[in-house]
Write a protein that holds these residues in place. Structure first.
Motif, short mmCIF file in Angstrom:
data_model
loop_
_atom_site.label_atom_id
_atom_site.label_comp_id
_atom_site.label_asym_id
_atom_site.label_seq_id
_atom_site.Cartn_x
_atom_site.Cartn_y
_atom_site.Cartn_z
N ARG A 1 -4.52 -4.73 8.94
CA ARG A 1 -2.99 -4.58 8.51
C ARG A 1 -2.65 -5.12 7.22
N SER A 2 -3.56 -6.08 6.65
CA SER A 2 -3.41 -6.43 4.89
C SER A 2 -3.70 -5.32 4.09
N ILE A 3 -4.71 -4.42 4.44
CA ILE A 3 -4.99 -3.50 3.52
C ILE A 3 -3.90 -2.45 3.61
N ALA A 4 -3.38 -2.21 4.96
CA ALA A 4 -2.19 -1.19 5.09
C ALA A 4 -0.97 -1.78 4.29
N HIS A 5 -0.66 -3.14 4.31
CA HIS A 5 0.35 -3.50 3.70
C HIS A 5 0.38 -3.44 2.11
N LYS A 6 -0.81 -3.70 1.39
CA LYS A 6 -1.05 -3.57 0.37
C LYS A 6 -0.81 -1.97 -0.22
#
Length: 972
Positions: free
Chosen positions: A100-105
């Protein structure tokens, strides 16, 4: 909002400004960044950490271009054009193969690109190209790696859906139809029984969870003490207000207002280390069992004096029984304490004897190996001997395996008190035989650090105790308890605080604190070393009285150990006791090397012991794998137990009516069989959640080492991807699709509902969608499906026929489906109320009733007998629905009349009682009762209040004794 930066600290990087200007202008650098992000690099495998750094650089580039002053137009156009070419790969890699952190960025970077690309009239907008890429990859949603990344996919989709409303609605409707059909085909008889008979909608037999959501209203969940688990049902009367509109309650909340992706992080546990005066922290579930209901029943007849004497006699009997129960409980408590002391002495003696036995066997083995080495020659001397080849006793599994969820304490881990200290040494020796060497032995690298602690490793050559580590990790994966801050005197503008300690430095990623009307503001400060050393303000919420505080996937996540929550009382409030929800906190207890903050790692105040307290990543990974295998075994056992209980239920003929009536019974009438089912279900769900948290923790460590999460198989068809997906993943996708379609109906920019959407949801498609999602879906899915259908098709000519067809198909006596009839009927009545302006609704239902009663018509009575021909249960359902709709029509008329003229007391009472049948109620009896109650004596009221206080006090003492007794029994 404008932010002015007056001064900043220079870095020590040589020629930094030249490098940054080159980053902005060189198109080859942009292309290399995008290739690395899409995993098309020639340097080999691209890790998620490298992707994260690439996205940081891309966000910086797009952010500088968005300001315009310090950037060139050519660089902006170059970055946008190169990003446009590989959008499909970016969507696939960042939203379906990453966390989710990659998708958020990535969502942040693409949103910046959209704003930068709006000033280019010659080319198609960046948003329309992005929407096409999102819709082209929508078929891969059932194969997505994590729930948190799917959340950001739908956030981005809703951001650009206005570019092509028709295409977006068509793609969403097609996927929704396919997934709903698969969900209905996958429903097993045992899951249907859990839903219909008990109101439990999770999938306990499917080990894979996809996402864990938490919203501000989740705090209001109260666990029932009689069943140990709460039904997932939604009270539809709370959702639809009197005018048929959806109220702002829990069930009507969309998926975009919740904290999502919580399976990728761990719930953080804490202890309270300091508070302000008159402030403390309490567990909510511990308080919910105390107290008695304030209302006393049975006083509907007779005078107040007779009622008070009856109350006093009943209270005396209750007090006597309570005193006897307390006396017997105290005796049992004394006996248990004596037995516990004897047990502790025996355990200490056993531990000493086992330690001596272990030393003698180790010495004998060492002497034998030394003699063998001396006889064999100098070559074998290089091979170290294993001093613990045969420990000489068997460890009980409860020493290694963490306890089950029912007995696991939420705050206490097994302490190394004298009875456990000696045993832990022997446990370590035995675990060397149970687990491979990679679990316990330190790695061969980092010899300098290993030599520094060589004396410690000689004392305990087998590591720091896997059993205790597994127990600690199992404790960390427990769900956090509901806790509240209790403030005795919260006057206007009062400032109170609590300081929480997480036990070790952690990464804080998510925070949820529900609304509290007693507060004017709430602030959070965090630090690791000291509040005055490295303390910093994390957030200030000035609207905590109306909105929940949600911090979702903080980037970068701060490292902290202590947290100080400061609250200020609402202005104008009284000097009363306040109860403030403490909230939930999520993050990571294991900090990866690149996630640590440099100023903390190299701080001279930081001790050597604290920096060395975290194990190596491969050691921690091996321990988490062992924990995952242990939870998997216990989860399989819990599933088998629940399955056996459900199969052993002595059911009447399997139809929905019996199970629906069973569900409608009150919880206090639940039999012992139900409590066993609820307990087994709760064990399954809790172990299922722990298993998925452990799996995601293991996956995070593997990804950090260099493994990939999940690679999409682009050759698979959409049907194959849907069939191989887990049930919870399909349900999550259905929720997001329903919310997206509902938002299409309420688009804020003035567009009308796409005609293609109305043509897609024709009568046959609506019937299939209703039957698939309202039978196999959760209550939230069922409600949102009903809202979508009634808002989209409620004005159609065929809508009334659709309602009568669904009613006839699902509720006739020959129907063998097991589904919650009562709850689906409530949904039908609610959407019928919403669409009463369509005249076909009542007409179609009355036509259906006419057809059901046709055997009674005189022209048909001569041809066949009428006995046993009528479908009486079906007729009763139709009559109930028609009656509810007619009641609603009368209520609407009453509301219209009430709006024109003021109501007196009697008319208002009649209006509030509900419908046109209120004249049947015997109002004379209630008037006499009210008149007699007004003349009651104040002495009787005082006496009854005193008795009630004594009852509450004795019940609290009895509950405390029972809790102590239970704790002692569990310790033995």
């Amino acid at each position: 909002v404008s932010v002015t930066i007056r001064r900043f600290k220079k870095t020590s990087i040589c020629k930094e400004r030249v490098q940054r200007c080159a980053m902005l202008q060189f198109s080859e650098f942009h292309e290399k960044l995008l290739n690395t992000l899409c995993r098309r690099s020639d340097d080999g495998q691209v890790t998620e950490h490298a992707q994260s750094l690439v996205l940081d650089a891309l966000c910086w580039l797009a952010g500088v271009h968005s300001n315009g002053s310090g950037s060139s137009k050519e660089g902006n156009e170059c970055l946008l054009s190169k990003t446009r070419k590989c959008l499909s790969d970016i969507v696939r890699v960042c939203f379906f193969e990453a966390g989710r952190s990659i998708a958020h960025k990535c969502a942040r970077f693409l949103a910046l690109c959209i704003s930068n690309g709006k000033c280019e009239p010659c080319q198609p907008g960046f948003g329309s190209v992005l929407l096409k890429a999102l819709l082209d990859n929508m078929c891969f949603l059932p194969a997505a790696a994590t729930g948190g990344s799917v959340y950001w996919y739908f956030v981005l989709l809703n951001y650009v859906k206005d570019e092509d409303l028709a295409g977006c609605s068509t793609a969403c409707a097609a996927l929704l139809t396919a997934v709903s059909r698969q969900l209905q085909d996958r429903l097993t008889p045992l899951e249907a029984l859990l839903q219909t008979r008990y109101g439990l909608y999770s999938s306990p037999f499917d080990p894979v969870l996809f996402d864990l959501e938490m919203s501000g209203s989740s705090w209001k969940t109260v666990y029932s003490s009689s069943t140990a688990v709460q039904s997932d049902e939604i009270d539809l009367s709370d959702v639809l207000s009197g005018n048929g509109r959806v109220s702002s309650c829990t069930a009507a909340e969309g998926s975009f207002t919740s904290l999502t992706g919580l399976l990728e992080v761990e719930p953080l546990h804490f202890t309270c280390v300091s508070t302000s005066d008159g402030t403390r922290i309490e567990r909510d579930d511990a308080m919910s069992s105390f107290g008695v209901p304030p209302a006393v029943g049975g006083l509907s007849s007779g005078t107040v004096g007779e009622a008070s004497t009856a109350l006093s006699s009943a209270a005396q009997v209750a007090l006597q029984s309570l005193s006897h129960a307390m006396a017997s409980a105290e005796q049992q408590l004394q006996v248990l304490q004596e037995k516990q002391q004897q047990l502790l002495k025996l355990q200490q003696q056993k531990a000493k004897l086992e330690a001596k036995l272990h030393q003698t066997t180790a010495a004998a083995a060492a002497a034998a190996s030394a003699a063998a080495a001396a006889a064999a020659g100098p070559v074998h001397n290089a091979v170290p001997s294993n001093p613990v080849a045969a420990p000489g006793f068997f460890i009980h599994p409860s020493d290694v395996i963490p306890p089950t969820p029912k007995t696991t304490p939420l705050f206490m881990t097994p302490p190394l008190t004298p009875p456990n200290e000696a045993v832990s040494v022997v446990i370590n020796a035995e675990l060397a035989q149970l687990f491979p060497g990679s679990v316990i032995d330190p790695p061969a690298v980092n010899l300098a650090a290993q030599n520094k602690n060589s004396s410690k490793s000689r004392m305990n050559p087998l590591g720091s105790g896997l059993a205790l580590a597994i127990s600690h990790a199992s404790h960390f994966l427990q769900p956090p308890p509901h806790q509240s801050i209790i403030i005795e005197r919260m006057h206007s503008g009062a400032r109170r605080f609590v300081t929480l300690d997480f036990g070790r430095p952690i990464l804080l990623t998510d925070v949820l604190i529900p609304t509290c009307g007693d507060l004017a503001s709430l602030s959070i400060d965090i630090w690791t070393l000291g509040e005055e050393v490295d303390g910093r303000r994390l957030v200030v919420a000035t609207d905590i009285s109306t909105h929940s505080l949600i911090l979702h996937d903080l980037i970068p996540p701060p490292v902290c150990r202590f947290m100080k929550i400061t609250v200020i009382g609402r202005y104008g409030s009284t000097n009363a006791r306040a109860k403030i929800p403490l909230g939930f906190y999520y993050g990571h207890s294991y900090i990866l090397p690149w996630e640590s903050e440099l100023k903390l790692m190299h701080d001279p105040l930081r001790g050597e012991g604290e920096s060395a307290s975290q194990p190596e990543i491969d050691q921690h990974l091996a321990m988490m794998v062992a924990l995952q295998e242990d939870i998997q075994c216990r989860y399989n056992l819990a599933c088998h137990r629940l399955e056996a209980l459900l199969q052993s239920i002595d059911l009447p003929p399997l139809n929905s009516a019996n199970n629906a009536q069973y569900f409608l019974r009150k919880p206090d009438k639940a039999v012992e069989e139900d409590s066993r089912v609820f307990s087994a279900y709760q064990d399954c769900i809790q172990l299922q959640l722990q298993l998925n948290l452990a799996h995601n923790a293991v996956q995070r460590l593997k990804v950090a080492i260099g493994a990939s999460r999940k690679l999409l198989n682009e050759t698979s068809g959409p049907e194959d991807l849907i069939q191989t997906s887990s049930t919870e993943q399909l349900r999550t996708i259905v929720r997001y699709l329903l919310d997206t379609l509902l938002s299409l109906l309420h688009s804020s920019n003035g567009h009308s509902v796409p005609a293609v959407l109305q043509s897609t949801f024709h009568a046959q498609a609506c019937e299939e969608l209703f039957k698939h999602l309202c039978i196999s879906g959760t209550p939230k899915i069922r409600l949102h499906t009903g809202l979508l259908l009634v808002q989209l098709c409620g004005g159609e000519r065929w809508w009334g026929q659709f309602l009568s067809n669904v009613l006839q198909e699902l509720y006739n006596s020959e129907q063998l489906l097991i589904f919650p009839q009562d709850r689906v009927f409530m949904l039908l009545s609610c959407i019928g109320q919403r669409s009463l302006s369509n005249s076909g609704v009542l007409e179609s239902l009355l036509n259906l009733l006419d057809n059901l009663l046709s055997p009674l018509q005189p022209e048909l009575s001569m041809h066949r007998r009428t006995e046993g021909v009528l479908d009486i249960p079906m007729i009763s359902w139709v009559v109930m629905l028609v009656s509810r709709l007619l009641d609603y029509v009368a209520t609407v008329e009453d509301e219209a009349a009430a709006a024109k003229k003021p109501l007196n007391g009697k008319d208002r009472e009649r209006f509030l009682t509900g419908n046109q049948w209120s004249f049947i109620n015997n109002n004379l009896h209630t008037q006499n009762l009210n008149r007699s109650s007004k003349g009651g004596s104040s002495l009787d009221r005082l006496y009854s209040r005193k008795i009630r206080k004594q009852l509450v006090h004795h019940k609290q003492q009895l509950n405390l004794l029972k809790a102590k007794q239970k704790a002692l029994v569990e310790q033995m």
